[in-house]
Design a protein around this motif. Structure first.
Motif, short mmCIF file in Angstrom:
data_model
loop_
_atom_site.label_atom_id
_atom_site.label_comp_id
_atom_site.label_asym_id
_atom_site.label_seq_id
_atom_site.Cartn_x
_atom_site.Cartn_y
_atom_site.Cartn_z
N MET A 36 1.00 -1.27 0.09
CA MET A 36 0.02 -0.28 0.04
C MET A 36 0.89 1.29 -0.11
O MET A 36 1.94 1.19 0.65
CB MET A 36 -0.84 -0.01 1.45
CG MET A 36 -1.88 -1.32 1.51
SD MET A 36 -2.74 -1.12 3.06
CE MET A 36 -3.81 0.54 2.76
N SER A 84 1.03 5.68 -1.55
CA SER A 84 0.07 6.84 -1.72
C SER A 84 0.54 7.39 -3.09
O SER A 84 1.54 7.23 -3.85
CB SER A 84 0.01 7.91 -0.68
OG SER A 84 1.54 8.25 -0.51
N TYR A 134 3.90 4.58 -3.59
CA TYR A 134 3.32 3.16 -3.76
C TYR A 134 4.26 2.43 -4.48
O TYR A 134 4.21 1.13 -4.67
CB TYR A 134 2.09 3.04 -4.33
CG TYR A 134 1.84 3.45 -5.82
CD1 TYR A 134 1.91 2.45 -7.10
CD2 TYR A 134 1.32 4.74 -6.12
CE1 TYR A 134 1.69 2.82 -8.02
CE2 TYR A 134 1.27 5.17 -7.46
CZ TYR A 134 1.38 4.41 -8.24
OH TYR A 134 1.13 4.68 -9.80
N GLY A 190 -3.54 6.70 -1.17
CA GLY A 190 -3.47 6.76 0.10
C GLY A 190 -4.66 7.48 0.98
O GLY A 190 -5.37 8.14 0.46
N GLY A 191 -4.85 7.09 2.45
CA GLY A 191 -5.96 7.67 2.98
C GLY A 191 -5.60 9.43 3.23
O GLY A 191 -4.33 9.73 3.26
N SER A 229 -5.97 11.32 -3.23
CA SER A 229 -6.30 10.34 -2.10
C SER A 229 -7.71 10.03 -1.80
O SER A 229 -8.62 10.45 -2.78
CB SER A 229 -5.50 11.35 -0.91
OG SER A 229 -6.61 12.45 -0.79
N ASN A 253 -10.90 7.98 4.53
CA ASN A 253 -10.60 6.90 5.43
C ASN A 253 -11.67 5.88 5.30
O ASN A 253 -11.51 4.54 5.23
CB ASN A 253 -10.25 7.57 6.96
CG ASN A 253 -9.92 6.38 7.95
OD1 ASN A 253 -9.11 5.94 7.83
ND2 ASN A 253 -11.03 5.84 8.66
N LEU A 305 -11.15 3.88 2.08
CA LEU A 305 -10.11 2.96 2.21
C LEU A 305 -10.32 1.55 3.09
O LEU A 305 -10.16 0.69 2.94
CB LEU A 305 -8.88 3.55 2.84
CG LEU A 305 -7.43 2.86 3.01
CD1 LEU A 305 -7.04 2.32 1.61
CD2 LEU A 305 -6.30 3.86 3.51
N ASN A 329 3.30 -1.51 4.13
CA ASN A 329 2.68 -0.20 4.04
C ASN A 329 3.68 0.85 3.60
O ASN A 329 4.77 1.12 4.54
CB ASN A 329 2.06 0.36 5.23
CG ASN A 329 1.03 1.57 5.03
OD1 ASN A 329 0.85 2.03 4.07
ND2 ASN A 329 1.26 2.19 6.35
N HIS A 347 2.69 4.69 3.80
CA HIS A 347 2.15 5.83 3.79
C HIS A 347 1.40 5.84 5.13
O HIS A 347 0.86 5.04 5.56
CB HIS A 347 1.04 6.16 2.68
CG HIS A 347 0.30 7.32 2.81
ND1 HIS A 347 0.72 8.50 2.82
CD2 HIS A 347 -1.18 7.47 2.95
CE1 HIS A 347 -0.27 9.42 3.07
NE2 HIS A 347 -1.42 8.76 3.12
N ASN A 395 -2.49 5.81 5.87
CA ASN A 395 -3.09 4.28 5.77
C ASN A 395 -3.15 3.77 7.15
O ASN A 395 -4.01 2.97 7.33
CB ASN A 395 -2.27 3.43 4.80
CG ASN A 395 -2.20 4.06 3.17
OD1 ASN A 395 -3.24 4.67 2.85
ND2 ASN A 395 -1.38 3.71 2.56
#
Length: 269
Positions: free
Chosen positions: A29, A31, A44, A74-75, A87, A90, A93, A116, A118, A121
């Motif tokens: 994961m 961004s 990413y 990403g979040g 983005s 949340n 995601l 991960n 980011h 996330n």
């Protein structure tokens, strides 16, 4: 063991034969946001390549490991101000991760680890992994690459250099990028991060904080208000492909060790 590592490259029959309950699946994961004016926005890319390195290293130790398609968005956080960035909320995601876990669990694929790249996330990962542990006994660790890297850098390149080079837009991601995809970076744009940013007559001390009376206070600011170059609190000119190679090898060893010693053995409740 089949030579293919990426799940997207498997045929459906190969998936049935090889991505079994004994296999480990890595979910990368990242961004798409400002990583410094000198670096590609898609961190990413690095998360995906790191997952591949971890999988290769784990396979070298005899563990059947595959890499799922990367989640590139990403979040949302303070980097939502990045021009050209994309983005997701949340809630979106969380829903996406829920669906991914649901699909894997349905097919008996329960040995999963998130790779991960980011920070935005982390809240969604925490929420979803806790929920799946509670409802299905699924225990999914998440390796936040750059958090791990910050801790490793002082021993790898020296505490003084690590302190100067580490930060958003600097190490670890710039060095990792110089190692993985040097042609995508712009060395001509690399320069030390700007200092002295202020908001409402207060000194900005981070992407979401100001300093008051020696204390860090969280405030609702955006990244562009903290730095015009995307880099903060670091000197990207100190980053190098050599540091990137050292970091990649160390992160791959840590990730593969976790896969082989724990994830592959099953962590279910």
């Amino acid at each position: 063991m089949i030579h293919k590592i990426r799940m997207a490259e498997l045929t459906s029959e190969e998936a049935r034969q090889h991505v079994t309950e004994d296999a480990v699946v890595l979910l990368p994961m990242g961004s798409l946001e400002d990583q410094g004016i000198h670096a590609p926005m898609g961190d990413y890319l690095a998360a995906d390549l790191m997952a591949l390195e971890i999988a290769k290293t784990a396979r070298g130790r005899g563990v059947s490991t595959f890499v799922a398609p990367v989640v590139p968005f990403g979040g949302k956080d303070f980097f939502d101000s990045s021009h050209g960035g994309i983005s997701i909320s949340n809630a979106t995601l969380v829903a996406l991760l829920d669906d991914i876990f649901g699909c894997l669990n349905r097919h008996g694929i329960r040995k999963v680890m998130i790779v991960n790249g980011h920070g935005g996330n982390v809240p969604a990962i925490t929420e979803v992994t806790l929920r799946w542990r509670q409802k299905a006994g699924l225990f999914v660790p998440s390796m936040y690459l750059w958090q791990v890297a910050y801790g490793e850098l002082p021993d790898l390149i020296g505490a003084e250099k690590a302190s100067a080079s580490s930060g958003h837009g600097g190490d670890p991601l710039t060095s990792v990028g110089l190692y993985f995809y040097p042609d995508l970076l712009r060395p001509d744009l690399v320069r030390p991060s700007p200092t002295g940013a202020r908001i409402k007559d207060m000194s900005i001390s981070g992407f979401s904080t100001i300093t008051y009376d020696g204390a860090k206070i969280q405030v609702p600011i955006e990244a562009l208000e903290a730095t015009e170059t995307g880099a903060f609190g670091c000197d990207p000119t100190l980053c190098s492909a050599e540091t990137g190679e050292t970091l990649v090898k160390r992160l791959a060893a840590i990730g593969a060790g976790l896969v082989c010693d724990h994830v592959a053995k099953g962590l279910h409740d």
